[in-house]
Design a protein around this motif. Structure first.
Motif, PDB file in Angstrom:
ATOM      1  N   ASN A 144      28.848  41.408  47.477  1.00  0.00           N
ATOM      2  CA  ASN A 144      28.819  39.960  47.691  1.00  0.00           C
ATOM      3  C   ASN A 144      28.712  39.211  46.366  1.00  0.00           C
ATOM      4  O   ASN A 144      29.401  38.211  46.143  1.00  0.00           O
ATOM      5  CB  ASN A 144      27.632  39.577  48.584  1.00  0.00           C
ATOM      6  CG  ASN A 144      27.872  39.927  50.043  1.00  0.00           C
ATOM      7  OD1 ASN A 144      28.971  40.314  50.433  1.00  0.00           O
ATOM      8  ND2 ASN A 144      26.833  39.807  50.848  1.00  0.00           N
ATOM      9  N   LYS A 147      32.110  40.037  44.111  1.00  0.00           N
ATOM     10  CA  LYS A 147      33.429  39.608  44.592  1.00  0.00           C
ATOM     11  C   LYS A 147      33.535  38.098  44.801  1.00  0.00           C
ATOM     12  O   LYS A 147      34.632  37.555  44.856  1.00  0.00           O
ATOM     13  CB  LYS A 147      33.758  40.326  45.903  1.00  0.00           C
ATOM     14  CG  LYS A 147      33.998  41.826  45.740  1.00  0.00           C
ATOM     15  CD  LYS A 147      34.171  42.513  47.086  1.00  0.00           C
ATOM     16  CE  LYS A 147      35.447  42.127  47.767  1.00  0.00           C
ATOM     17  NZ  LYS A 147      35.669  42.913  49.016  1.00  0.00           N
ATOM     18  N   TYR A 148      32.393  37.433  44.938  1.00  0.00           N
ATOM     19  CA  TYR A 148      32.413  36.010  45.267  1.00  0.00           C
ATOM     20  C   TYR A 148      31.653  35.204  44.197  1.00  0.00           C
ATOM     21  O   TYR A 148      30.804  35.756  43.503  1.00  0.00           O
ATOM     22  CB  TYR A 148      31.813  35.776  46.651  1.00  0.00           C
ATOM     23  CG  TYR A 148      32.539  36.535  47.740  1.00  0.00           C
ATOM     24  CD1 TYR A 148      33.707  36.033  48.301  1.00  0.00           C
ATOM     25  CD2 TYR A 148      32.064  37.774  48.186  1.00  0.00           C
ATOM     26  CE1 TYR A 148      34.385  36.738  49.284  1.00  0.00           C
ATOM     27  CE2 TYR A 148      32.733  38.486  49.171  1.00  0.00           C
ATOM     28  CZ  TYR A 148      33.902  37.964  49.721  1.00  0.00           C
ATOM     29  OH  TYR A 148      34.571  38.670  50.683  1.00  0.00           O
ATOM     30  N   ILE A 150      28.990  33.758  43.431  1.00  0.00           N
ATOM     31  CA  ILE A 150      27.571  33.588  43.758  1.00  0.00           C
ATOM     32  C   ILE A 150      26.806  33.219  42.494  1.00  0.00           C
ATOM     33  O   ILE A 150      26.937  33.884  41.461  1.00  0.00           O
ATOM     34  CB  ILE A 150      26.991  34.876  44.374  1.00  0.00           C
ATOM     35  CG1 ILE A 150      27.745  35.249  45.660  1.00  0.00           C
ATOM     36  CG2 ILE A 150      25.500  34.721  44.633  1.00  0.00           C
ATOM     37  CD1 ILE A 150      27.686  34.201  46.746  1.00  0.00           C
ATOM     38  N   LYS A 236      26.520  28.018  57.509  1.00  0.00           N
ATOM     39  CA  LYS A 236      27.768  28.177  56.753  1.00  0.00           C
ATOM     40  C   LYS A 236      28.698  26.983  56.933  1.00  0.00           C
ATOM     41  O   LYS A 236      29.391  26.566  55.998  1.00  0.00           O
ATOM     42  CB  LYS A 236      28.468  29.468  57.173  1.00  0.00           C
ATOM     43  CG  LYS A 236      27.801  30.729  56.644  1.00  0.00           C
ATOM     44  CD  LYS A 236      28.644  31.962  56.892  1.00  0.00           C
ATOM     45  CE  LYS A 236      28.005  33.203  56.274  1.00  0.00           C
ATOM     46  NZ  LYS A 236      28.842  34.414  56.442  1.00  0.00           N
ATOM     47  N   ILE A 242      30.054  28.942  49.280  1.00  0.00           N
ATOM     48  CA  ILE A 242      29.916  30.241  49.945  1.00  0.00           C
ATOM     49  C   ILE A 242      28.447  30.553  50.209  1.00  0.00           C
ATOM     50  O   ILE A 242      27.583  30.341  49.343  1.00  0.00           O
ATOM     51  CB  ILE A 242      30.550  31.347  49.083  1.00  0.00           C
ATOM     52  CG1 ILE A 242      32.074  31.179  49.068  1.00  0.00           C
ATOM     53  CG2 ILE A 242      30.185  32.737  49.596  1.00  0.00           C
ATOM     54  CD1 ILE A 242      32.782  32.114  48.131  1.00  0.00           C
ATOM     55  N   MET A 244      26.250  33.872  51.972  1.00  0.00           N
ATOM     56  CA  MET A 244      26.338  35.224  52.527  1.00  0.00           C
ATOM     57  C   MET A 244      24.950  35.837  52.579  1.00  0.00           C
ATOM     58  O   MET A 244      24.185  35.754  51.620  1.00  0.00           O
ATOM     59  CB  MET A 244      27.265  36.099  51.682  1.00  0.00           C
ATOM     60  CG  MET A 244      28.600  35.460  51.365  1.00  0.00           C
ATOM     61  SD  MET A 244      29.735  36.582  50.537  1.00  0.00           S
ATOM     62  CE  MET A 244      30.405  37.454  51.928  1.00  0.00           C
ATOM     63  N   GLN A 257      26.491  29.906  46.622  1.00  0.00           N
ATOM     64  CA  GLN A 257      27.300  29.469  45.485  1.00  0.00           C
ATOM     65  C   GLN A 257      26.664  28.298  44.741  1.00  0.00           C
ATOM     66  O   GLN A 257      26.577  28.309  43.508  1.00  0.00           O
ATOM     67  CB  GLN A 257      28.702  29.077  45.970  1.00  0.00           C
ATOM     68  CG  GLN A 257      29.644  28.673  44.844  1.00  0.00           C
ATOM     69  CD  GLN A 257      31.053  28.407  45.344  1.00  0.00           C
ATOM     70  OE1 GLN A 257      31.321  28.490  46.543  1.00  0.00           O
ATOM     71  NE2 GLN A 257      31.962  28.095  44.434  1.00  0.00           N
TER      72      GLN A 257
END
Length: 436
Positions: A144, A147-148, A150, A236, A242, A244, A257
């Motif tokens: 998480n 890849k994103y 954050i 969300k 983002i 998660m 994020q």
């Protein structure tokens, strides 16, 4: 029973609105007997002081009597025997140990609940689910963040979760999928059975005792509705960036994020948990700057990038050999100290009780078990240090079996060459996205 549970699982997957009735018939002689053989031997006894071996001596008659009492609804779970085990922070964790018959029935009910709810549980939930482990949860946290985009992590801790589950709300959660009043009635009896501590019975009007076989699945069902679905369907949608989450039982982290999203989520989380009789442990809950730009942002303010703990590991911002960001992790300091203390106490207790050849294989198994859990990407130094300190402790206690020293370092090395201890190694590779 396994065939019937598989059929229930298929129906649960196909029809997410289906409410299951007539489940109590699964608590029959064959089903309960099957559950008996799934119980682990050598465990502590409940208030009845009956062991698995003693109950098995007249198993068929005992199960038949249990089924007959369940049909008459004269079967009532006994109070759980409360014991305390030490936590890594020095405090004590209460555990409830059920009686043998209660373990059997709990096992059967837990299997039914798992067959129904496994279809509903979200991908963010990892604790006590078939085919999922804490290492899967750790790997998901890594992916998480990598890849994103954050930039912040909400490190949250629910204060005394298992002791504060609201029974009324839990029953409403169960009624979302189960309409069998007889089965629900027995679940309520388990929740209300009480606790026996120091010979005194204590009423339980809330909570699910840790140690009970049924407690993990009930905890997952409760948090599925209280936390998981709320985050997925409400939070969300209201966040601009983002969001998660990864949850393992009552332990979870939320990767976010934007900082303003993180702050709003934390406020909403407090209110959400309060509605369901839960609260955050404020001293353990915080928002941490974490991610690719955390180190740079922290250095501008003259600070260090934050860290967070999850499932026994401290996560920190690290770099690859080429200078790129990666998630670093090491054994949590308190966990490490507790494990070393545990190893030291065990070596001290066995050194004069049995010959070295008798406890050496157990020592190997203890080391292997530690490496299999803590041997994850980025933590080689942690497990190597544990190995090194254990080797020193072994020498120390070998030489304290009598007034005369048994080994010096040279003779000890020769002994280790002949009877080697397991070497530290990485068992779980999370670094599948990294370019060194």
């Amino acid at each position: 029973m396994e065939t019937q549970l598989n059929l229930i699982s298929e129906i649960a997957v196909k029809d997410r609105q289906c409410k299951f009735n007539n489940l109590i018939h699964l608590l029959n002689k064959d089903g309960l007997k099957e559950c008996f053989y799934q119980l682990k031997k050598g465990r502590a006894t409940g208030v009845d002081n009956v062991t698995l071996e003693e109950y098995e001596l007249n198993l068929d008659a005992n199960i038949e009597d249990l089924v007959a009492r369940m049909k008459r609804f004269s079967y009532r779970p006994q109070p759980v025997r409360r014991v305390y085990i030490p936590k890594a922070n020095g405090k004590l964790r209460p555990l409830g140990i059920p009686a043998i018959e209660d373990k059997i029935v709990q096992m059967a009910i837990a299997r039914i609940l798992t067959a129904i709810y496994e279809a509903d549980f979200l991908d963010s939930s990892y604790g006590f689910r078939p085919g999922r482990s804490c290492h899967d949860a750790l790997n998901r946290v890594d992916k998480n963040i990598m890849k994103y985009p954050i930039n912040h992590v909400i490190d949250a801790d629910i204060k005394g979760f298992f002791d504060n589950v609201n029974h009324d709300w839990l029953l409403r959660c169960l009624q979302e999928r189960i309409s069998d009043k007889k089965l629900l009635r027995y679940i309520v009896r388990f929740l209300k059975a009480g606790v026996m501590e120091a010979g005194k019975w204590q009423m339980t009007d809330k909570g699910t005792p840790q140690g009970g076989i049924i407690s993990p699945i009930l905890a997952n069902i409760y948090l599925h509705y209280v936390l998981d679905l709320w985050l997925e369907r409400v939070v969300k949608r209201q966040s601009r960036g983002i969001v998660m989450m990864v949850r393992y039982a009552d332990d979870f982290v939320i990767c976010v994020q934007y900082k303003d999203d993180a702050e709003q989520i934390l406020v909403a989380l407090r209110n959400r948990l309060e509605k369901f009789g839960l609260e955050l442990a404020e001293d353990k809950t915080k928002i941490i700057g974490f991610g690719r730009y955390a180190v740079e942002n922290a250095s501008k303010k003259g600070q260090r990038a934050g860290t967070f703990n999850f499932l026994g590991f401290t996560h920190f911002c690290d770099k690859t050999r080429s200078g790129r960001f990666k998630v670093g992790r090491t054994t949590d300091r308190k966990r490490f100290s507790a494990k070393m203390k545990e190893m030291n106490n065990w070596l001290r207790s066995v050194r004069n009780v049995a010959p070295v050849k008798d406890w050496w294989p157990i020592l190997c198994a203890k080391l292997r078990g530690h490496f299999q859990y803590y041997g994850v990407s980025g933590n080689y130094r942690g497990i190597k240090r544990f190995y090194y300190l254990t080797v020193r402790l072994v020498l120390k206690w070998l030489n304290r079996r009598s007034q005369k020293k048994s080994y010096n370092w040279e003779s000890y090395r020769e002994y280790l060459e002949k009877y080697p201890l397991p070497k530290p190694r990485i068992y779980h590779d999370f670094y599948t996205l990294y370019s060194y």
